[in-house]
Design an enzyme around this catalytic site. Sequence first.
Site, short mmCIF file in Angstrom:
data_model
loop_
_atom_site.label_atom_id
_atom_site.label_comp_id
_atom_site.label_asym_id
_atom_site.label_seq_id
_atom_site.Cartn_x
_atom_site.Cartn_y
_atom_site.Cartn_z
N ASN A 1 0.87 -1.18 0.00
CA ASN A 1 0.00 0.00 0.00
C ASN A 1 0.90 1.22 0.00
O ASN A 1 1.53 1.53 1.01
CB ASN A 1 -0.88 -0.05 1.26
CG ASN A 1 -1.67 1.22 1.47
OD1 ASN A 1 -1.76 2.07 0.59
ND2 ASN A 1 -2.25 1.37 2.66
N TRP A 2 0.96 1.89 -1.13
CA TRP A 2 1.90 3.02 -1.27
C TRP A 2 1.34 4.30 -0.68
O TRP A 2 2.02 5.34 -0.70
CB TRP A 2 2.27 3.22 -2.75
CG TRP A 2 3.00 2.06 -3.35
CD1 TRP A 2 3.44 0.91 -2.71
CD2 TRP A 2 3.40 1.90 -4.72
NE1 TRP A 2 4.07 0.07 -3.59
CE2 TRP A 2 4.06 0.64 -4.83
CE3 TRP A 2 3.25 2.68 -5.87
CZ2 TRP A 2 4.58 0.18 -6.06
CZ3 TRP A 2 3.77 2.22 -7.08
CH2 TRP A 2 4.43 0.97 -7.16
N LYS A 3 0.11 4.27 -0.21
CA LYS A 3 -0.52 5.43 0.42
C LYS A 3 -0.33 6.69 -0.44
O LYS A 3 -0.31 6.60 -1.66
CB LYS A 3 0.03 5.63 1.85
CG LYS A 3 -0.10 4.35 2.68
CD LYS A 3 0.08 4.60 4.14
CE LYS A 3 0.05 3.27 4.86
NZ LYS A 3 0.06 3.39 6.30
N HIS B 1 -9.41 0.64 5.32
CA HIS B 1 -8.09 0.84 5.93
C HIS B 1 -8.24 1.72 7.17
O HIS B 1 -9.09 2.62 7.20
CB HIS B 1 -7.14 1.49 4.92
CG HIS B 1 -5.73 1.52 5.40
ND1 HIS B 1 -5.28 2.49 6.26
CD2 HIS B 1 -4.70 0.69 5.18
CE1 HIS B 1 -4.00 2.25 6.54
NE2 HIS B 1 -3.62 1.16 5.90
N GLY C 1 2.54 1.88 10.87
CA GLY C 1 3.45 3.02 10.69
C GLY C 1 4.17 3.42 11.97
O GLY C 1 4.79 4.48 12.03
N GLY D 1 2.84 -1.26 4.37
CA GLY D 1 2.83 0.17 4.08
C GLY D 1 4.24 0.68 3.84
O GLY D 1 4.78 0.56 2.74
N GLY D 2 4.86 1.20 4.89
CA GLY D 2 6.17 1.85 4.77
C GLY D 2 7.21 1.04 4.00
O GLY D 2 7.90 1.57 3.13
N GLU E 1 -5.09 -5.45 10.73
CA GLU E 1 -4.08 -4.41 10.94
C GLU E 1 -4.35 -3.71 12.25
O GLU E 1 -5.15 -2.76 12.30
CB GLU E 1 -4.14 -3.39 9.79
CG GLU E 1 -3.90 -4.00 8.43
CD GLU E 1 -3.37 -2.97 7.46
OE1 GLU E 1 -2.27 -3.18 6.95
OE2 GLU E 1 -4.03 -1.96 7.24
N SER F 1 3.67 -2.51 10.37
CA SER F 1 5.13 -2.51 10.48
C SER F 1 5.77 -3.84 10.08
O SER F 1 6.72 -4.29 10.72
CB SER F 1 5.55 -2.08 11.88
OG SER F 1 5.05 -0.78 12.17
N GLU G 1 -6.70 4.17 8.24
CA GLU G 1 -6.63 5.62 8.00
C GLU G 1 -7.95 6.14 7.45
O GLU G 1 -8.34 7.27 7.72
CB GLU G 1 -5.44 5.93 7.07
CG GLU G 1 -4.12 5.76 7.82
CD GLU G 1 -2.95 5.29 6.98
OE1 GLU G 1 -2.97 5.42 5.75
OE2 GLU G 1 -1.99 4.76 7.58
C1 PEP Z 1 -0.70 -0.15 6.21
O1 PEP Z 1 -0.86 1.04 6.03
O2 PEP Z 1 -1.54 -0.92 5.73
C2 PEP Z 1 0.45 -0.60 6.97
C3 PEP Z 1 0.44 -1.79 7.45
O3 PEP Z 1 1.48 0.31 7.15
P1 PEP Z 1 2.94 -0.01 7.80
O4 PEP Z 1 3.45 -1.27 7.14
O5 PEP Z 1 3.74 1.19 7.45
O6 PEP Z 1 2.73 -0.19 9.26
#
Ligand code: PEP
Length: 250
Positions: free
Chosen positions: A10-12, A95, A173, A234-235, A167, A213, A97
């Site tokens: 997920n490149w957000k 998600h 994050g 994500g990151g 999640e 993470s 967010e």
């Molecule tokens: C996400 O946004 O779905 C996520 C899991 O982010 P991160 O890996 O950065 O925690």
Amino acid sequence: MTRPYYIAGNWKMHKTRSEAAELAKTLTARLKDGKHKYLVAPSFTSLETVGAIVKGSNILLGAQNMAAEEQGAHTGEVSVLQLKDLGVQVVILGHSERRHTYKEDDELINKKVHLALNHGLDVILCIGELLSEREAGQAEKVCETQTRKGLEGVSASGLERVTLAYEPVWAIGTGKTATPEDADTIHAYVRGVIARLYDASAAEKMIIQYGGSVKAENAAQLMAKENIDGALVGGASLKADTFVPIAMFG
Ligand code: PEP
């Protein structure tokens, strides 16, 4: 049964089109012999560019969200028809967010799930508790409610096109990861919810990704757990050097 591992990036709200294109080209080359299922979800603005690069590869094209309505007077929203027009195959819904920053509730998310499935898109439905909910011993209950409400009215055949992503919000994050044991406990619980809502076979087939993470250093331990069937990243999905080792684990 053995479920395929499904690793999604997920490149957000990151990357211009040229940056997205560069990453997509690198991933297409470096994951071509990968044995798992893969997806990248760039920003709306890069979907067409990235779609042209991953077309014909083993990487699916995903969107990070979509509107709850098919079309109309919804300034700033992006519709399912527009996503399909760009070749999107999968949409991430619910998600954390979207739930917490943009106040999307289960009812709205359920409406989006139906719209996506009715239009032939696959869905990654995200669920997960806040830190305060975990500390109050409510993690399982929150995940159960989000699963039940998110899937309300979805048929057994529709469910086959749904992936769940657990999640925990406190792990997204933040650099904090749920232990493989804690994550697996929730995954097993949610699989039980699917068995109660549908049947044992649907529960057995359900792919449940873990997100929060995930990095190369913890991916293999997480995915070694019986009920963890992949990752929503994500990151670490923003660079090939951090995403490829996760995607190629095992
Ligand atoms: C996400 O946004 O779905 C996520 C899991 O982010 P991160 O890996 O950065 O925690």
